[in-house]
Each structure stands twice: as C-alpha cells, then as structure tokens.
Scaffold this motif. Structure first.
Motif, PDB file in Angstrom:
ATOM      1  N   GLU A  14       0.827  -1.378   0.108  1.00 44.47           N
ATOM      2  CA  GLU A  14      -0.193   0.030  -0.031  1.00 44.47           C
ATOM      3  C   GLU A  14       1.116   1.643  -0.071  1.00 44.47           C
ATOM      4  O   GLU A  14       1.781   1.463   1.192  1.00 44.47           O
ATOM      5  N   GLY A  15       0.484   2.117  -1.198  1.00 47.14           N
ATOM      6  CA  GLY A  15       1.519   3.324  -0.887  1.00 47.14           C
ATOM      7  C   GLY A  15       1.596   4.206  -0.286  1.00 47.14           C
ATOM      8  O   GLY A  15       2.144   5.320   0.650  1.00 47.14           O
ATOM      9  N   THR A  37       4.666  -3.364   2.399  1.00 40.91           N
ATOM     10  CA  THR A  37       5.650  -3.028   1.245  1.00 40.91           C
ATOM     11  C   THR A  37       5.164  -1.379   0.540  1.00 40.91           C
ATOM     12  O   THR A  37       3.623  -1.354   1.467  1.00 40.91           O
ATOM     13  N   SER A  38       5.115  -0.835   0.112  1.00 45.07           N
ATOM     14  CA  SER A  38       5.027   0.615  -0.185  1.00 45.07           C
ATOM     15  C   SER A  38       5.609   0.572  -2.012  1.00 45.07           C
ATOM     16  O   SER A  38       4.546   1.417  -2.080  1.00 45.07           O
ATOM     17  N   THR A  39       6.117  -0.353  -2.459  1.00 44.42           N
ATOM     18  CA  THR A  39       6.530  -0.172  -3.607  1.00 44.42           C
ATOM     19  C   THR A  39       6.349  -1.918  -4.252  1.00 44.42           C
ATOM     20  O   THR A  39       5.966  -2.938  -3.612  1.00 44.42           O
ATOM     21  N   VAL A  40       6.050  -1.772  -5.479  1.00 43.93           N
ATOM     22  CA  VAL A  40       5.844  -2.825  -6.548  1.00 43.93           C
ATOM     23  C   VAL A  40       7.050  -3.394  -6.534  1.00 43.93           C
ATOM     24  O   VAL A  40       6.795  -5.541  -5.917  1.00 43.93           O
ATOM     25  N   PRO A  41       8.854  -3.151  -6.537  1.00 44.63           N
ATOM     26  CA  PRO A  41       9.642  -3.393  -6.659  1.00 44.63           C
ATOM     27  C   PRO A  41      10.260  -4.387  -4.960  1.00 44.63           C
ATOM     28  O   PRO A  41      10.257  -6.106  -4.330  1.00 44.63           O
ATOM     29  N   GLY A  42       9.037  -3.493  -4.314  1.00 43.93           N
ATOM     30  CA  GLY A  42       9.478  -4.218  -2.878  1.00 43.93           C
ATOM     31  C   GLY A  42       8.040  -5.604  -2.581  1.00 43.93           C
ATOM     32  O   GLY A  42       8.604  -6.643  -1.683  1.00 43.93           O
ATOM     33  N   LEU A  56      -1.807 -11.883  -0.989  1.00 40.30           N
ATOM     34  CA  LEU A  56      -1.243 -10.616  -0.873  1.00 40.30           C
ATOM     35  C   LEU A  56      -2.231  -9.125  -1.602  1.00 40.30           C
ATOM     36  O   LEU A  56      -3.326  -9.545  -1.748  1.00 40.30           O
ATOM     37  N   ILE A  57      -2.546  -7.979  -0.306  1.00 42.96           N
ATOM     38  CA  ILE A  57      -3.187  -7.269  -0.864  1.00 42.96           C
ATOM     39  C   ILE A  57      -2.581  -5.889  -1.254  1.00 42.96           C
ATOM     40  O   ILE A  57      -1.373  -5.649  -0.202  1.00 42.96           O
ATOM     41  N   THR A  58      -3.389  -5.528  -2.058  1.00 40.95           N
ATOM     42  CA  THR A  58      -2.386  -4.120  -2.793  1.00 40.95           C
ATOM     43  C   THR A  58      -3.687  -3.388  -2.833  1.00 40.95           C
ATOM     44  O   THR A  58      -4.525  -3.292  -2.814  1.00 40.95           O
ATOM     45  N   GLY A  59      -3.185  -1.654  -3.078  1.00 40.17           N
ATOM     46  CA  GLY A  59      -4.499  -0.950  -2.947  1.00 40.17           C
ATOM     47  C   GLY A  59      -3.488  -0.323  -4.206  1.00 40.17           C
ATOM     48  O   GLY A  59      -2.766  -0.778  -5.081  1.00 40.17           O
ATOM     49  N   ARG A  60      -4.519  -0.291  -5.032  1.00 38.03           N
ATOM     50  CA  ARG A  60      -4.781   0.325  -6.285  1.00 38.03           C
ATOM     51  C   ARG A  60      -3.429   1.493  -7.443  1.00 38.03           C
ATOM     52  O   ARG A  60      -2.816   1.251  -7.913  1.00 38.03           O
ATOM     53  N   THR A  61      -3.076   2.290  -6.495  1.00 44.98           N
ATOM     54  CA  THR A  61      -2.069   3.369  -6.108  1.00 44.98           C
ATOM     55  C   THR A  61      -1.069   2.974  -5.406  1.00 44.98           C
ATOM     56  O   THR A  61      -1.506   2.910  -4.256  1.00 44.98           O
ATOM     57  N   LEU A  62       0.139   2.839  -5.953  1.00 46.70           N
ATOM     58  CA  LEU A  62       0.969   2.375  -5.498  1.00 46.70           C
ATOM     59  C   LEU A  62       2.125   3.894  -4.983  1.00 46.70           C
ATOM     60  O   LEU A  62       2.396   4.244  -4.009  1.00 46.70           O
ATOM     61  N   SER A  63       3.438   3.632  -5.289  1.00 44.73           N
ATOM     62  CA  SER A  63       4.042   5.099  -5.552  1.00 44.73           C
ATOM     63  C   SER A  63       4.634   4.775  -7.334  1.00 44.73           C
ATOM     64  O   SER A  63       4.032   5.391  -7.760  1.00 44.73           O
ATOM     65  N   ALA A  64       5.372   6.010  -7.523  1.00 42.66           N
ATOM     66  CA  ALA A  64       5.970   6.826  -8.651  1.00 42.66           C
ATOM     67  C   ALA A  64       6.232   4.990  -9.266  1.00 42.66           C
ATOM     68  O   ALA A  64       6.401   5.244 -10.651  1.00 42.66           O
TER      69      ALA A  64
END
Length: 158
Positions: A14-15, A37-42, A56-64
């Motif tokens: 989650e970003g 984590t806050s990033t896709v690579p992470g 895996l739970i992710t937000g639609r928007t993570l980081s740049a």
C-alpha cells in the motif's frame, strides 16, 4: 490468537503509509503474520523471499514506481495459487482491469470485512485454514462466519 509461521505471511502493499499501517495492524489483530511494503519492487522482493506467503493485498495506487493493478497481474503470473485482493476508494473501471478472480475491497471497509475477506480468499485458493478473530478483538465479541463469502466484484458494505 493462532501463532503462524513466517511462511504464513499476508503481504500488504500500500502506497499510503497510514492506510498501510492500519491494515497491517488490523490483520495482525486478527491473528495473521503481516509484512508490508509501499512499492511494487518491494512487494515482488518479499514474495520471492517468502515463497509460502498466503495472500497479497494491494492498493490500486502504490508509488511512483508502480501500481497495484500491474502488481496483481505480475503476482498472478508468477504465483498462481496466491490469494489476491485489491483495495480502491472509487475506481469504477477496476473490475475490467484485473483478473476476474481477484477480490476487490472497496474503501472504506471495516476491520471484520478485511479479516473475513483475507481468510475467505486464502480458503478459496485451497490453502490451509486461516485464523479467526481472537476473543477480545477490537470488534468486540462478534464472531465471524468465515464460510459466508461476501460478493467478490461488488462494493463490500459493512
């Protein structure tokens, strides 16, 4: 609470730092072992390092450097048995952008809904039973019926 091993981790990507912290705390209170984590690579690095990760739970928007939709597609391709959930506040196009079997949690969502959705998705993916909320959890003495699945594609209302 049910003690879980390192391989029983739920990964939160989650970003937004506050949302990431709250979700991590909610899932930890429900008895899950949680990494964040806050990033896709992470997220990809943590999934590689913990091959037994259950969800895996992710937000639609993570980081740049990436977005949750891309992460969902990469995770589905690399780890087909992984339970996947994505969160969003108002993305009406989201169901068309992700695989049909990915659970959407519409923000805002309640603590019980998050724990139930994660447990349901883990079970749906054929993985071992997930923990239930401990007695005295922040939601009080309400017991969840983990067998009753909420709709996977429509807004979750709790």
């Amino acid at each position: 609470m049910i003690p879980l091993s390192e391989s029983d981790t739920i990964l939160v990507a989650e970003g937004d730092a506050l949302i990431r912290m709250v979700m991590t705390d909610m899932l930890g209170d429900a008895g899950f072992a949680v990494a964040a984590t806050s990033t896709v690579p992470g997220a990809l690095a943590q999934l590689e390092a913990r091959p037994g990760t259950r969800a895996l739970i992710t937000g639609r928007t993570l980081s740049a450097v990436g977005d949750g939709i891309g992460l969902i597609h990469r995770a589905r391709a690399r780890w087909p048995g992984l339970a996947l959930l994505i969160t969003s506040g108002a993305a009406s196009d989201l169901p068309d952008l992700i695989p049909a079997d990915v659970r959407i949690l519409w923000k805002p969502f309640h603590y019980q809904l998050l724990a139930r959705a994660v447990a349901d998705e883990i079970r749906r993916c054929g993985l071992a039973a997930a923990p239930v909320l401990p007695e005295g959890s922040p939601t009080g003495s309400v017991q969840l019926d983990l067998a009753a699945a909420a709709p996977a594609r429509g807004p979750d209302k709790t």
